[in-house]
Design a protein around this motif. Sequence first.
Motif: not given
Length: 328
Positions: A89, A91, A129-130
């Motif tokens: 959850h 980055t 980004r995740m």
Amino acid sequence: MAGITLRAVRKSFGEVAVVHGVDLEIADREFVVFVGPSGCGKSTLLRMIAGLEDITSGEISIDGRVVNELDPKDRDVAMVFQDYALYPHMTVYENMAFSMRYRGVAKDEIRRRVGHAAKILDIESLVARMPRQLSGGQRQRVAMGRAIVRDPKVFLFDEPLSNLDAKLRVQMRTEIKRLRERVATTTIYVTHDQVEAMTLADRIVILNHGRIEQIGTPEEVYDTPATVFVAGFIGAPPMNLLPQQDVLMGVRPEHLVWHSGSEAPFLSGRATVVEPLGSDTLVSLDVAGTQVIARLPPKLVRRAGEEVALAADPANIHYFDRTTGNRR
């Protein structure tokens, strides 16, 4: 930076002993690889150094301080796991910053360290980004970045490339080699892959059934294996071992050459399997009931059933005691 010392370290799970009195000295900034087959105790040993497993007896010191009773967070080590262990959850930036935020590091210092690590690992474009948006190799870079930002005394890698495909493993080996040049921190790296061990290590610790079989540079364990186990584990394909009365005679596949002289060959037999690899050919042959593998130039042997005669330089022949398995 820090050296690591293990003195008579043992580990048992109930009645089952899995690490048997390991003694080891790792120098400051040295890159040491623990290698061995599954169940040899290499990951257990690493987890004891990290503080994730209690030791049954013995002593572990980091930077001259006995750490037996210290929690993992107080040992100043950073660990990279094979499954990345990223928070899904968060980055990339948040994953890398998490441990520093937990310790109350100033925001500007967090930003500096994350930026520095991202640059070293070439993931600057990924920080927003995740984890689900990353490839396996990118996730492993983030996991390494999370370790780097902590600026620990010791890096611990537990089979970090085992979940990657073959091509990506080769690429990531190169990345870890580059990282080694840029971030010279004492490192222990666990793997079952002897190619990783040979290409990455300053020294290799070869483990078998919870005991150290040999410690040495990649060249030492390849050129002068201390035991039959090491001879059979290091090398791809491994060393051929032929029974000779009270000894085993060892010769590596790449040290067997095509016999073309007038003197008697070193050994001969009928090819049972021929594996063309392009640059060379692996030939398995039956020598008086013992299976031998030779790595030969291409096209010398084309099919099973052919008679093969081979020579070997006496300097490349090894001898081991058949009873103890130790080098003679």
